[in-house]
Design a protein around this motif. Structure first.
Motif, mmCIF file in Angstrom:
data_model
loop_
_atom_site.group_PDB
_atom_site.id
_atom_site.type_symbol
_atom_site.label_atom_id
_atom_site.label_comp_id
_atom_site.label_asym_id
_atom_site.label_seq_id
_atom_site.Cartn_x
_atom_site.Cartn_y
_atom_site.Cartn_z
ATOM 1 N N ARG A 38 80.369 71.177 71.346
ATOM 2 C CA ARG A 38 80.569 71.653 69.977
ATOM 3 C C ARG A 38 79.782 70.867 68.930
ATOM 4 O O ARG A 38 79.638 71.313 67.799
ATOM 5 N N GLU A 39 79.291 69.699 69.280
ATOM 6 C CA GLU A 39 78.557 68.902 68.312
ATOM 7 C C GLU A 39 77.082 69.289 68.229
ATOM 8 O O GLU A 39 76.367 68.803 67.377
ATOM 9 N N GLY A 40 76.622 70.117 69.126
ATOM 10 C CA GLY A 40 75.231 70.560 69.067
ATOM 11 C C GLY A 40 74.243 69.594 69.659
ATOM 12 O O GLY A 40 73.050 69.686 69.409
ATOM 13 N N LEU A 41 74.708 68.642 70.477
ATOM 14 C CA LEU A 41 73.815 67.623 71.028
ATOM 15 C C LEU A 41 73.275 67.993 72.410
ATOM 16 O O LEU A 41 72.355 67.358 72.900
ATOM 17 N N ARG A 42 73.877 68.994 73.061
ATOM 18 C CA ARG A 42 73.414 69.387 74.388
ATOM 19 C C ARG A 42 72.501 70.604 74.266
ATOM 20 O O ARG A 42 72.911 71.683 73.869
ATOM 21 N N VAL A 43 71.246 70.419 74.614
ATOM 22 C CA VAL A 43 70.246 71.484 74.511
ATOM 23 C C VAL A 43 70.235 72.301 75.797
ATOM 24 O O VAL A 43 70.293 71.752 76.905
ATOM 25 N N ASP A 44 70.167 73.609 75.646
ATOM 26 C CA ASP A 44 70.140 74.511 76.796
ATOM 27 C C ASP A 44 68.926 74.219 77.686
ATOM 28 O O ASP A 44 67.819 73.965 77.196
#
Length: 269
Positions: A45-51
């Motif tokens: 949810r924090e947006g730190l894991r890139v697809d």
């Protein structure tokens, strides 16, 4: 619309306006240094894991359009008068397990050099990182040994990942020296470059980093424009989960540099 996505739209508008009136040819040095945290399919949810797929597209673009180098070369470029407009670097912060399981095979596929800034206490399981109640998994020592080659290098990110502006300067020195010692034991090589946890930086902290003996240090100011005096606060371009390839390319080409100017302006640097 989620607050994060609203902020993203505003930043995109700012990037469009900035890139319209500013060209990278006018920068003193244009050196995009990408920084990631986690790579994988399960987005946090924090947006730190890139697809994973987006990460591969971004790496493919970078190696096709830039000469991707290690941080020793970046430090030399920052100090020199050499035209640096075709050089770039890839970095990861903290030392997550998926850096080996997911990112490393892609880096090998494209022969793309990269640096992982390790929080040594996280990797040694002396401190824990959690996200939304989920315990995040660090690199294993065997992962580090498997990647410890000409392609991937390991550098320092403190021992406990504490924001350095929250502790005394003597404690800052301890965090730096402890991380150097631990990483040298893990890798058989003394780390010579440093990344500030959470981007926490001021003049006194910068001086301690230099005094410990690092060759260069990396901030979180969103910019590709590097100046000679930036050797111990080199800006980087964060790539997050909401970035399409188009967004990443805009960041790489300097459209978001206005954010870096604003971020640095809030410090005493």
């Amino acid at each position: 619309m989620e607050v994060r996505k609203i902020k993203k739209v505003i930043k995109r508008a700012g990037a469009f306006a900035y890139s319209t009136f500013n060209k990278k040819s006018g920068f003193e040095k244009h050196i995009p240094i990408l920084y990631y945290h986690s790579i994988g399919k399960s987005l946090n949810r924090e947006g730190l894991r890139v697809d994973t797929d987006e990460f591969e597209k971004q790496i493919k673009y970078l190696v096709e359009n830039y000469i991707v180098v290690h941080l020793d070369e970046i430090a030399n470029l920052v100090k020199s008068s050499k035209n640096a407009h075709k050089y770039a670097a890839v970095t990861f912060d903290d030392g997550y397990k998926d850096n080996f399981d997911v990112a490393y095979p892609i880096l090998k596929k494209y022969n793309c050099p990269a640096t992982i800034f390790i929080a040594s206490g996280f990797v040694k399981k002396e401190v824990e990182f959690t996200e939304g109640g989920e315990k995040l998994i660090p690199l294993e020592l065997n992962d580090i040994k498997s990647m410890n080659d000409d392609l991937v290098r390991f550098e320092a990110h403190t021992h406990t990942h504490i924001s350095l502006n929250e502790i005394t300067l003597d404690e800052v020195t301890y965090e730096l020296e402890r991380s150097v010692k631990e990483i040298e034991q893990m890798c058989g090589r003394k780390p010579t470059h440093f990344a500030y946890p959470n981007g926490a930086i001021n003049k006194d902290i910068l001086k301690r980093v230099e005094d410990v003996g690092f060759k260069s240090a990396y901030a979180t100011f969103m910019s590709t424009e590097v100046k000679c005096e930036d050797l111990f606060c080199i800006p980087r371009v964060m790539i997050d989960m909401d970035d399409t390839l188009k967004d990443a390319v805009c960041k790489i080409e300097g459209a978001y540099n206005y954010l870096g100017k604003m971020q640095k302006g809030k410090t005493d640097l």
